[in-house]
Motif scaffolding. Structure first.
Motif, mmCIF file in Angstrom:
data_model
loop_
_atom_site.group_PDB
_atom_site.id
_atom_site.type_symbol
_atom_site.label_atom_id
_atom_site.label_comp_id
_atom_site.label_asym_id
_atom_site.label_seq_id
_atom_site.Cartn_x
_atom_site.Cartn_y
_atom_site.Cartn_z
ATOM 1 N N VAL A 13 29.348 45.218 40.981
ATOM 2 C CA VAL A 13 30.554 45.179 40.147
ATOM 3 C C VAL A 13 31.747 44.787 41.003
ATOM 4 O O VAL A 13 31.943 45.323 42.101
ATOM 5 C CB VAL A 13 30.802 46.554 39.493
ATOM 6 C CG1 VAL A 13 32.151 46.582 38.781
ATOM 7 C CG2 VAL A 13 29.681 46.897 38.523
ATOM 8 N N ALA A 32 35.049 45.393 36.713
ATOM 9 C CA ALA A 32 35.675 46.652 36.312
ATOM 10 C C ALA A 32 37.171 46.456 36.152
ATOM 11 O O ALA A 32 37.875 46.133 37.114
ATOM 12 C CB ALA A 32 35.387 47.743 37.337
ATOM 13 N N LEU A 92 32.707 44.998 31.741
ATOM 14 C CA LEU A 92 31.937 45.735 32.735
ATOM 15 C C LEU A 92 30.444 45.593 32.483
ATOM 16 O O LEU A 92 29.668 45.280 33.399
ATOM 17 C CB LEU A 92 32.329 47.215 32.710
ATOM 18 C CG LEU A 92 31.552 48.134 33.647
ATOM 19 C CD1 LEU A 92 31.728 47.714 35.105
ATOM 20 C CD2 LEU A 92 31.987 49.592 33.452
ATOM 21 N N TYR A 117 31.886 52.285 41.215
ATOM 22 C CA TYR A 117 30.915 51.407 40.559
ATOM 23 C C TYR A 117 29.881 50.894 41.561
ATOM 24 O O TYR A 117 30.128 50.876 42.771
ATOM 25 C CB TYR A 117 31.632 50.222 39.904
ATOM 26 C CG TYR A 117 32.573 50.630 38.807
ATOM 27 C CD1 TYR A 117 32.095 50.957 37.543
ATOM 28 C CD2 TYR A 117 33.952 50.710 39.030
ATOM 29 C CE1 TYR A 117 32.960 51.344 36.527
ATOM 30 C CE2 TYR A 117 34.818 51.102 38.020
ATOM 31 C CZ TYR A 117 34.320 51.409 36.775
ATOM 32 O OH TYR A 117 35.169 51.803 35.771
ATOM 33 N N PRO A 147 35.459 45.357 41.507
ATOM 34 C CA PRO A 147 36.421 46.363 41.036
ATOM 35 C C PRO A 147 37.858 45.839 41.049
ATOM 36 O O PRO A 147 38.491 45.750 42.096
ATOM 37 C CB PRO A 147 36.239 47.511 42.035
ATOM 38 C CG PRO A 147 35.836 46.834 43.306
ATOM 39 C CD PRO A 147 35.102 45.574 42.920
ATOM 40 N N ARG A 194 30.050 42.554 34.760
ATOM 41 C CA ARG A 194 30.098 43.308 36.017
ATOM 42 C C ARG A 194 31.455 43.172 36.704
ATOM 43 O O ARG A 194 31.565 43.001 37.911
ATOM 44 C CB ARG A 194 28.957 42.904 36.967
ATOM 45 C CG ARG A 194 27.580 42.876 36.327
ATOM 46 C CD ARG A 194 27.255 44.177 35.614
ATOM 47 N NE ARG A 194 26.953 45.285 36.545
ATOM 48 C CZ ARG A 194 26.956 46.568 36.191
ATOM 49 N NH1 ARG A 194 27.306 46.926 34.954
ATOM 50 N NH2 ARG A 194 26.653 47.491 37.083
#
Length: 392
Positions: free
Chosen positions: A38, A354, A348, A34, A40, A352
């Motif tokens: 983002v 994941a 997401l 990503y 994660p 933002r």
């Protein structure tokens, strides 16, 4: 089996060791899938430095030029010692083990030994998505036995799946996820003994994925499947990869019960060429010398489970999340938010953050998302803040 309380660790919490800027320098899947805006919190990689004994073992091997093919039984001996000390289980006999490239490829090889093309493999959905992918790729069919509402094995549902699987006299196997991913459920000795009895009654063979076994919440007992009555013809796949963040250093072990030794002996010799020799060295060092680091990690994960529960209660009370008893994963029931089948896509796009979509986990996954807790408290806090803001 032993219950391990998490006493104050003698090492610092590895989940607090790395900054976001340091983590963004990583080139693995978690940090490259990503864009940089983002957060994660998805795939099963931990945001930790490696345990010092593992670093030392790997660097020493590289300095020696010891980068050839794997050999010997050091990994199996280390796992046997860990199992005895950690779980009070002395059931790993080195002569009934085999090194395999990783747990999923070991599962594939085990299922090839026990089933044929077109045969059924029973799984407890929602479950680790590669169970579906690998089973179907090897020309077997998945037979689901969904977990109950309490996220535990429903023995009646399981027996019905067993019956369907062996209709017409076909062979079948049960792929047991223990501890369970994504729910974090730890199966009890009674549940596992009942599973073994059902499998024996219907003629199924059990293959247990026990990769998350070292990752227990404080005071929780892990029961190895092969330790329960009736499991003597089972196979287990174990590895240090999840607990010590060694996915990039490939190695795992297949462990056979006493009545499955002949099956394991039929595993093709070339399978043992797949594991990384350096990976075997790293996993052996983790199991032998990395338990202090593991204890610090487990204490940090206990803190993160409590933190996530508090943050969700405050900012996203409609999300149901019972802290799991194992793994570093949290299974979020987002159905009350009205975000449809794939809330991870919403978090997401709008927040933002994941997460893993629940859909690939099979029946019971729609409306859910999986969150990876193995990061800093600051990133968990920021992730929940973003998720809440995404719904504002």
């Amino acid at each position: 089996m032993k219950s391990i309380p998490h006493d104050p660790p003698g090492e610092p919490n590895p989940l607090r060791a790395l900054s976001l800027d340091q983590l963004r320098c990583r080139t693995s899947m978690k940090w490259r899938t990503y864009p940089d805006d983002v957060l994660p919190l998805w795939v099963a990689e931990m945001d930790v430095p490696l345990a010092e004994p593992v670093v030392r073992a790997v660097m020493d091997a590289v300095a020696r030029g010891d980068t050839g093919y794997p050999a010997g039984t050091a990994y199996a001996e280390a796992l046997a010692g860990f199992a005895q000390k950690r779980w009070g289980w002395g059931g790993i006999a080195v002569e009934r083990t085999a090194i395999v490239p990783d747990v999923m490829l070991g599962i594939v090889e085990a299922l090839k030994l026990l089933t044929g093309p077109g045969d059924a493999v029973v799984v407890n959905s929602p479950v680790y998505p590669p169970f579906y992918q690998f089973v179907e790729h090897m020309d077997r069919r998945v037979e689901e036995a969904p977990l109950g509402a309490d996220l535990r094995i429903d023995l009646d549902v399981l027996e019905a799946a067993f019956r369907r699987s062996v209709m017409g006299g076909r062979r079948a196997a049960y792929l047991l996820c223990s501890p369970h991913n994504p729910t974090g459920t730890v199966h009890t000795a009674g549940e596992l003994a009942a599973v073994a009895a059902l499998a024996g009654r219907h003629g199924l063979r059990v293959v247990a994925d026990e990769i998350h076994a070292p990752l227990l919440a404080s005071g929780v007992e892990f029961v190895p499947y092969l330790s329960v009555p009736g499991a003597e013809n089972g196979l287990s796949l174990m590895s240090a990869s999840k607990a010590w963040n060694l996915a990039g250093l490939k190695a795992a072990l297949a462990v056979a019960g006493p009545e499955a030794a002949a099956d394991l002996a039929r595993m093709p010799e070339e399978v043992s060429h797949g594991p990384s020799h350096v990976g075997v060295i790293a996993h052996t060092a983790a199991l032998r010398d990395g338990t202090a680091w593991l204890d610090a990690l487990l204490a940090g994960l206990d803190d993160n489970r409590r933190l996530l529960a508090a943050l969700l209660a405050e900012h996203l009370p409609a999300i149901a999340c019972r802290p799991g008893d194992a793994t570093y994963l949290a299974w979020l029931d987002c159905r009350a938010l009205g975000l449809g089948d794939d809330p991870a896509a919403v978090f997401l796009e709008r927040g933002r953050v994941a997460l893993n979509s629940g859909i690939p986990f099979g029946t019971g996954g729609a409306g859910h998302a999986r969150l990876n807790l193995a990061t800093s408290p600051e990133l968990i806090t920021e992730a929940v803040r973003r998720m809440a803001a995404a719904l504002a």
